[in-house]
Design a protein around this motif. Structure first.
Motif, mmCIF file in Angstrom:
data_model
loop_
_atom_site.group_PDB
_atom_site.id
_atom_site.type_symbol
_atom_site.label_atom_id
_atom_site.label_comp_id
_atom_site.label_asym_id
_atom_site.label_seq_id
_atom_site.Cartn_x
_atom_site.Cartn_y
_atom_site.Cartn_z
ATOM 1 N N ALA A 171 -4.791 0.079 -2.424
ATOM 2 C CA ALA A 171 -4.605 -0.784 -1.258
ATOM 3 C C ALA A 171 -4.160 0.014 -0.048
ATOM 4 C CB ALA A 171 -3.589 -1.877 -1.576
ATOM 5 N N CYS A 172 -3.283 1.003 -0.265
ATOM 6 C CA CYS A 172 -2.800 1.832 0.838
ATOM 7 C C CYS A 172 -3.934 2.665 1.425
ATOM 8 C CB CYS A 172 -1.673 2.732 0.348
ATOM 9 S SG CYS A 172 -0.946 3.772 1.632
ATOM 10 N N CYS A 173 -4.727 3.292 0.564
ATOM 11 C CA CYS A 173 -5.851 4.105 1.039
ATOM 12 C C CYS A 173 -6.852 3.262 1.820
ATOM 13 C CB CYS A 173 -6.548 4.782 -0.136
ATOM 14 S SG CYS A 173 -5.581 6.102 -0.904
ATOM 15 N N GLN A 174 -7.123 2.077 1.325
ATOM 16 C CA GLN A 174 -8.051 1.193 2.016
ATOM 17 C C GLN A 174 -7.549 0.847 3.408
ATOM 18 O OE1 GLN A 174 -8.715 -2.185 -0.557
ATOM 19 N NE2 GLN A 174 -9.558 -0.915 -2.197
ATOM 20 N N ARG A 175 -6.252 0.551 3.531
ATOM 21 C CA ARG A 175 -5.682 0.207 4.842
ATOM 22 C C ARG A 175 -5.768 1.393 5.804
ATOM 23 N NH1 ARG A 175 -1.996 -3.486 6.739
ATOM 24 N NH2 ARG A 175 -3.182 -4.872 5.386
ATOM 25 N N PHE A 206 -3.050 10.559 16.963
ATOM 26 C CA PHE A 206 -2.609 10.550 15.573
ATOM 27 C C PHE A 206 -3.117 9.282 14.891
ATOM 28 C CE2 PHE A 206 1.398 12.891 17.233
ATOM 29 C CZ PHE A 206 0.687 14.076 17.285
ATOM 30 N N PHE A 207 -3.095 9.288 13.561
ATOM 31 C CA PHE A 207 -3.509 8.116 12.789
ATOM 32 C C PHE A 207 -2.264 7.309 12.414
ATOM 33 C CE2 PHE A 207 -6.676 11.443 11.909
ATOM 34 C CZ PHE A 207 -7.799 10.814 12.415
ATOM 35 N N TYR A 208 -2.284 6.021 12.723
ATOM 36 C CA TYR A 208 -1.128 5.149 12.457
ATOM 37 C C TYR A 208 -1.556 3.996 11.562
ATOM 38 C CZ TYR A 208 2.549 1.667 13.152
ATOM 39 O OH TYR A 208 3.538 0.733 12.945
ATOM 40 N N THR A 209 -0.771 3.744 10.530
ATOM 41 C CA THR A 209 -1.022 2.617 9.635
ATOM 42 C C THR A 209 0.304 1.977 9.251
ATOM 43 O OG1 THR A 209 -3.085 3.447 8.680
ATOM 44 C CG2 THR A 209 -1.820 1.930 7.342
ATOM 45 N N GLU A 210 0.353 0.665 9.340
ATOM 46 C CA GLU A 210 1.525 -0.084 8.888
ATOM 47 C C GLU A 210 1.183 -0.736 7.560
ATOM 48 O OE1 GLU A 210 4.145 -3.957 10.244
ATOM 49 O OE2 GLU A 210 3.407 -2.582 11.800
ATOM 50 N N VAL A 211 1.907 -0.364 6.520
ATOM 51 C CA VAL A 211 1.618 -0.886 5.182
ATOM 52 C C VAL A 211 2.561 -2.046 4.879
ATOM 53 C CG1 VAL A 211 0.548 1.136 4.150
ATOM 54 C CG2 VAL A 211 3.018 1.041 4.269
ATOM 55 N N ASN A 212 2.058 -3.238 5.088
ATOM 56 C CA ASN A 212 2.830 -4.434 4.771
ATOM 57 C C ASN A 212 1.933 -5.375 3.983
ATOM 58 O OD1 ASN A 212 1.093 -5.241 6.784
ATOM 59 N ND2 ASN A 212 2.682 -5.404 8.347
ATOM 60 N N ASP A 213 2.230 -6.660 4.023
ATOM 61 C CA ASP A 213 1.412 -7.651 3.318
ATOM 62 C C ASP A 213 1.290 -7.335 1.827
ATOM 63 O OD1 ASP A 213 0.957 -8.855 5.789
ATOM 64 O OD2 ASP A 213 -0.821 -7.649 6.154
ATOM 65 N N GLY A 214 2.374 -6.824 1.240
ATOM 66 C CA GLY A 214 2.364 -6.584 -0.194
ATOM 67 C C GLY A 214 1.635 -5.334 -0.638
ATOM 68 N N ILE A 215 1.307 -4.435 0.286
ATOM 69 C CA ILE A 215 0.632 -3.193 -0.092
ATOM 70 C C ILE A 215 1.645 -2.251 -0.735
ATOM 71 C CG2 ILE A 215 -0.528 -1.142 0.807
ATOM 72 C CD1 ILE A 215 -1.798 -2.871 2.928
ATOM 73 N N THR A 216 1.390 -1.878 -1.976
ATOM 74 C CA THR A 216 2.298 -0.980 -2.690
ATOM 75 C C THR A 216 1.547 0.131 -3.422
ATOM 76 O OG1 THR A 216 2.254 -2.372 -4.679
ATOM 77 C CG2 THR A 216 3.990 -2.824 -3.065
ATOM 78 N N LYS A 217 0.356 -0.169 -3.942
ATOM 79 C CA LYS A 217 -0.367 0.756 -4.819
ATOM 80 C C LYS A 217 -1.318 1.656 -4.033
ATOM 81 C CE LYS A 217 -0.043 -2.366 -8.777
ATOM 82 N NZ LYS A 217 -0.780 -3.114 -9.823
ATOM 83 N N LEU A 237 -0.769 11.948 10.182
ATOM 84 C CA LEU A 237 -0.883 10.595 9.648
ATOM 85 C C LEU A 237 0.500 9.963 9.637
ATOM 86 C CD1 LEU A 237 -2.415 8.294 8.224
ATOM 87 C CD2 LEU A 237 -1.997 9.507 6.051
ATOM 88 N N ILE A 238 0.627 8.818 10.305
ATOM 89 C CA ILE A 238 1.899 8.098 10.382
ATOM 90 C C ILE A 238 1.790 6.830 9.539
ATOM 91 C CG2 ILE A 238 3.537 6.924 11.896
ATOM 92 C CD1 ILE A 238 2.492 8.716 14.182
ATOM 93 N N ILE A 239 2.666 6.701 8.545
ATOM 94 C CA ILE A 239 2.697 5.524 7.690
ATOM 95 C C ILE A 239 4.005 4.780 7.952
ATOM 96 C CG2 ILE A 239 2.504 4.626 5.351
ATOM 97 C CD1 ILE A 239 0.065 6.149 6.200
ATOM 98 N N ASP A 240 3.900 3.548 8.405
ATOM 99 C CA ASP A 240 5.077 2.742 8.745
ATOM 100 C C ASP A 240 5.351 1.715 7.648
ATOM 101 O OD1 ASP A 240 7.204 1.950 10.234
ATOM 102 O OD2 ASP A 240 6.061 1.104 11.895
ATOM 103 N N GLU A 241 6.646 1.408 7.454
ATOM 104 C CA GLU A 241 7.115 0.474 6.427
ATOM 105 C C GLU A 241 6.862 0.999 5.007
ATOM 106 O OE1 GLU A 241 8.979 -1.689 7.552
ATOM 107 O OE2 GLU A 241 8.322 -1.745 9.640
ATOM 108 N N VAL A 242 7.142 2.268 4.791
ATOM 109 C CA VAL A 242 6.856 2.893 3.487
ATOM 110 C C VAL A 242 7.809 2.453 2.387
ATOM 111 C CG1 VAL A 242 5.836 4.958 4.502
ATOM 112 C CG2 VAL A 242 8.285 4.894 4.045
#
Length: 260
Positions: free
Chosen positions: A71-75, A57-68, A114-119
């Motif tokens: 930035a999320c797509c890039q991560r 699976f695809f895992y992404t943790e969105v932190n470091d001020g990622i909100t928009k 797709l797993i998005i953590d810290e949403v």
């Protein structure tokens, strides 16, 4: 080497992991969106990373001020090893391609997840973009965070958040560390004797998974013994910052006094 199976930090199958695995499977099997809410220390992120590693699976943790969205797509694309395009629309297309099942029969091919953590940090429009890409690709989407609400308000109209939450198939709220989980963790670290097991149960249920693992890791580092006894655990509690020795004992509930 799988990072979840090393001698110093052995992975333990807890009840939280089993619940998370079932919820992620629900997202995959129904090709839909699920949410997982768990406070810090419940083992949420560790379980999600393990499931991603074991199942592709695809895992992404969105932190470091990622909100928009941008930035999320890039991560997401960078974590998948893809050089992200400049514009959001092109990034969305790349995410769709990433999640699209390929083969002679896409509906019967195993769904990608797709797993998005810290949403809880993401804005509603970012969540909507991810949901749209999931729906178009017929994939599974897991939104995990550490708050009761899926996303924070930040003054945005409540209707936007309600619309996002209404598109979620199911929700899982993780429970706190159980006594059985604490015993299982203690066993993997070589804890012996009942008094040491009870201390681990008390500490884990009053603190959390991560603090218990840190306690036992510290105890291992302080001794050459292959097994851990109560004295080793108490020594580790003294070395660790904070009032940890108190948590090795059960919580004393004061008996209510009768009014005169």
């Amino acid at each position: 080497m799988n990072p979840y199976y090393d001698l110093d930090h052995p992975f333990v199958v807890t009840q939280a992991y089993l619940d998370i695995r079932e919820e992620v499977a629900r997202a995959r099997d129904n090709r839909d969106t699920v949410s997982i809410i768990g406070a810090s220390g419940t083992g949420k992120s560790t379980a999600l990373r393990k499931l991603a590693a074991d199942n592709g699976f695809f895992y992404t943790e969105v932190n470091d001020g990622i909100t928009k969205p941008a930035a999320c797509c890039q991560r997401i694309l960078l974590d998948a090893g893809i050089d992200p395009p400049k514009y959001v629309r092109e990034q969305e297309i790349e995410i769709f391609r990433l999640l699209q099942s390929r083969g002679w029969d896409e509906d019967r091919a195993p769904a990608k997840v797709l797993i998005i953590d810290e949403v809880q940090e993401l804005l509603p429009q970012t969540i909507r973009l991810l949901m749209a890409a999931r729906e178009k690709a017929k994939a599974g989407l897991v939104l995990a965070g550490n708050e009761k609400s899926l996303v924070r308000s930040r003054g945005v109209a409540e209707a936007h958040y309600k619309a996002v939450n209404n598109r979620i198939l199911s929700r899982l709220t993780l429970k706190h560390c159980t006594a059985k989980d604490c015993r299982d963790i203690a066993e993997t670290f070589g804890v012996e004797e009942m008094d040491a097991y009870r201390a681990c149960e008390n500490f884990g249920t009053q603190r959390d998974f991560h603090k218990l693992r840190r306690l036992l890791t510290t105890a291992r580092e302080l001794t050459d013994s292959k097994t851990l006894r109560l004295q080793h655990i108490e020594n580790a509690a003294i070395v660790m910052p904070g009032d940890n020795r108190k948590a090795l004992s059960p919580v004393v509930v004061p008996f209510p006094q009768e009014r005169s």
